[in-house]
Design an enzyme around this catalytic site. Structure first.
Site, PDB file in Angstrom:
ATOM      1  CG  ASP A  38      -3.262   1.779  -1.806  1.00  0.00           C
ATOM      2  OD1 ASP A  38      -4.449   1.576  -2.067  1.00  0.00           O
ATOM      3  OD2 ASP A  38      -2.695   1.272  -0.820  1.00  0.00           O
TER       4      ASP A  38
ATOM      5  CG  HIS B 172      -5.285  -1.654  -0.856  1.00  0.00           C
ATOM      6  ND1 HIS B 172      -5.520  -0.611  -0.006  1.00  0.00           N
ATOM      7  CD2 HIS B 172      -6.248  -2.570  -0.596  1.00  0.00           C
ATOM      8  CE1 HIS B 172      -6.589  -0.890   0.740  1.00  0.00           C
ATOM      9  NE2 HIS B 172      -7.045  -2.078   0.392  1.00  0.00           N
TER      10      HIS B 172
ATOM     11  CG  HIS C  24      -1.637  -1.070   1.654  1.00  0.00           C
ATOM     12  ND1 HIS C  24      -2.988  -1.088   1.462  1.00  0.00           N
ATOM     13  CD2 HIS C  24      -1.322  -2.264   2.219  1.00  0.00           C
ATOM     14  CE1 HIS C  24      -3.490  -2.242   1.896  1.00  0.00           C
ATOM     15  NE2 HIS C  24      -2.495  -2.973   2.358  1.00  0.00           N
ATOM     16  CE1 TYR C  25      -2.197   6.313  -1.985  1.00  0.00           C
ATOM     17  CE2 TYR C  25      -0.991   5.885  -4.009  1.00  0.00           C
ATOM     18  CZ  TYR C  25      -2.102   6.389  -3.356  1.00  0.00           C
ATOM     19  OH  TYR C  25      -3.114   6.961  -4.077  1.00  0.00           O
ATOM     20  CB  THR C  26       0.772   6.157   4.186  1.00  0.00           C
ATOM     21  OG1 THR C  26       1.587   7.168   3.560  1.00  0.00           O
ATOM     22  CG2 THR C  26       1.664   5.100   4.821  1.00  0.00           C
TER      23      THR C  26
ATOM     24  CD  GLU D  44      -0.861   1.453   4.424  1.00  0.00           C
ATOM     25  OE1 GLU D  44      -0.407   2.235   3.563  1.00  0.00           O
ATOM     26  OE2 GLU D  44      -2.068   1.171   4.535  1.00  0.00           O
TER      27      GLU D  44
HETATM   28 ZN   LIG Z   1      -4.034   0.607   0.696  1.00  0.00          ZN
END
Ligand SMILES: [Zn+2]
Length: 234
Positions: free
Chosen positions: A146, A136, A29-31, A94
């Protein structure tokens, strides 16, 4: 294995993996936050009910919030290959990055190198197959975008994390519908074609996004899907 310093913070946001589920996937994921601090505050807040197992900051600092044997809460409503409880089936990571809400910053090299080291460690510990390294956007297709089109999936695969398809002649000839191919890979049958294709291309044909071009299926898209299916059925 390279030495990794991992900062430990205990998030209140976790529970037991359901049934006998073991981590068989990594979900990246990215935050989508302005910085690590903002993300960290959310993961430590029980009223937010959000957590990854790990977070990788822009300078490569790694923080662990949930033990690997527990179920962290990062996937939300999601599905891959018919599995709808991806939190039970995965390790969630993340990556600190502002994402689309903050102008889609590049991922710094130090951060990506730390992420690769961490992933290789997790992969070895749980024997996670290359095709099970997911974003994600792969598992919550249409709801999440993301880690985004700037994420260097090909570089990760070249460095032992995940699989990057290199289509051969047969992959161009194989005549499979893109939708059935994508569902065969694991994407959700609940999604419309246009959404599936957009998110597949965000990962495998990011140049389309960088050129602001339209997400249309081309011969190369077909070939990529076939190359991935070939790896899956190898
Ligand atoms: Zn995510």
């Amino acid at each position: 294995m390279l030495h990794m310093d991992i900062i430990k913070k205990k998030s209140p946001n976790f529970n037991d993996r359901v049934g006998d589920a073991k981590p068989d996937y990594i979900v990246l994921h990215y935050t989508g936050t302005k910085d690590a601090q903002e993300a960290c505050e959310a993961y430590m807040d029980s009223s937010v009910a959000l957590s990854p197992h790990y977070m990788v900051d822009v300078d490569g600092t790694i923080t662990q919030f949930v033990d690997e044997d527990k179920r962290a809460w990062h996937a939300g409503k999601s599905s891959w290959g018919g599995c709808e409880d991806m939190n039970s089936a995965s390790i969630g990571i993340e990556i600190v990055n502002g994402g689309h809400a903050h102008g889609l910053p590049e991922y710094p090299a130090d951060q990506i190198e730390a992420l690769i080291t961490l992933c290789k460690d997790v992969i070895a510990r749980h024997d996670i197959p290359p095709l099970n390294i997911l974003g994600h956007s792969d598992i919550s297709t249409g709801r999440k975008v993301d880690p985004g089109e700037n994420f260097p999936w090909e570089y990760l695969a070249d460095n032992g994390v995940g699989f990057w398809p290199h289509p051969d002649e047969d992959d161009y000839k194989a005549n499979i519908g893109v939708r059935s191919g994508l569902l065969g890979l694991g994407y959700s049958s609940q999604c419309e074609d246009v959404v599936l294709i957009r998110e597949f291309q965000r990962r495998y044909q990011p140049e389309i996004f960088h050129k602001n071009a339209t997400n249309v299926v081309c011969e190369y898209t077909h070939a990529l899907v076939n190359a991935l299916l070939r790896e899956k059925h190898r």
